[in-house]
Design a protein around this motif. Sequence first.
Motif, mmCIF file in Angstrom:
data_model
loop_
_atom_site.group_PDB
_atom_site.id
_atom_site.type_symbol
_atom_site.label_atom_id
_atom_site.label_comp_id
_atom_site.label_asym_id
_atom_site.label_seq_id
_atom_site.Cartn_x
_atom_site.Cartn_y
_atom_site.Cartn_z
ATOM 1 N N GLU A 62 0.823 -1.096 -0.073
ATOM 2 C CA GLU A 62 -0.031 -0.005 -0.016
ATOM 3 C C GLU A 62 0.893 1.353 0.103
ATOM 4 N N ARG A 63 2.219 0.977 0.256
ATOM 5 C CA ARG A 63 3.283 2.388 0.404
ATOM 6 C C ARG A 63 4.420 1.964 -0.262
ATOM 7 N N GLY A 64 5.343 2.700 -0.296
ATOM 8 C CA GLY A 64 6.759 2.567 -0.783
ATOM 9 C C GLY A 64 7.676 1.796 0.047
ATOM 10 N N THR A 98 12.520 -2.455 8.175
ATOM 11 C CA THR A 98 11.819 -1.780 7.001
ATOM 12 C C THR A 98 12.470 -2.332 5.743
ATOM 13 N N THR A 100 12.092 -1.568 1.654
ATOM 14 C CA THR A 100 11.683 -0.690 0.697
ATOM 15 C C THR A 100 11.553 -1.093 -0.600
ATOM 16 N N THR A 103 9.943 0.528 -7.772
ATOM 17 C CA THR A 103 8.645 0.728 -8.397
ATOM 18 C C THR A 103 9.150 0.489 -9.838
ATOM 19 N N THR A 249 1.917 -4.245 -5.169
ATOM 20 C CA THR A 249 0.707 -3.505 -5.607
ATOM 21 C C THR A 249 -0.363 -4.220 -5.897
#
Length: 252
Positions: A62-64, A98, A100, A103, A249
């Motif tokens: 939902e996010r990067g 985390t 990352t 994209t 995604t």
Amino acid sequence: WANEGEIAVMTARQQMIKRTPANTLSSNVGGLTPPQHIAQIFQVIDKSRALVASAGVRTTLERGAVTYPVVTTRPVVAVQGTEKTEAGNTGMVIDMVTATASTYLGGGDISWQALNWSTPDALQLWFDLAAADYALKTEQDAAQVLQTSGFLNNISSTIAGTPTFAQLMTAIGAGASDVFANSGRMANTVYMAPDRFWYTFGLTSDAFAQFTQASLSGGFGPLKIVASRGMDAGVIVVGDSGGLLVAETAGA
């Protein structure tokens, strides 16, 4: 003897034999012989992702970035020495990790004519080709994580380029043992580059009957095989697919 009529007919036939008829070939009537069009793309359009599909944990991105907790220090249980004395007094520490996301983008501009005059459908073909490229690049991305920073049980360096069946099985067993030593998990998957997968098929051994299924699947005993086109040539990794997290995604 022949009458004048018969002589005339024979003379006409003789003249026909002496003529050189004008040829009409297929090249002269190109307008009558249009080429046959087979509306099919024969090149490979592969959207498969065997390695990504094998991930034990999959979630919607939902996010990067994605965060998840990791137990750094576990509480322990110990035998109590005497009554009313402490035992196993260790605090619990849980850190946040985390990851990352990458994209991937692809774009183009297709004309109205290309959309409406094409067979097969140019727009659908564009999306199929883009999806195939996306599938390959994300499979390669996942494979790099698996081969380098993720799973630590790459057995490729422990065997020769042309190992025997016994050497291969010994290395896989050692890798599975390392999985347990490093993570406490029981290995359940052998990830193989396509060249290693097909090389294994060429080994000759009675024990090789354990390597089943004439497809990109099968198993070494309890270990499932995943042959991934995203992996580097010559690489074999032993691991637990439950330790592989994929976040993507929805609809990508």
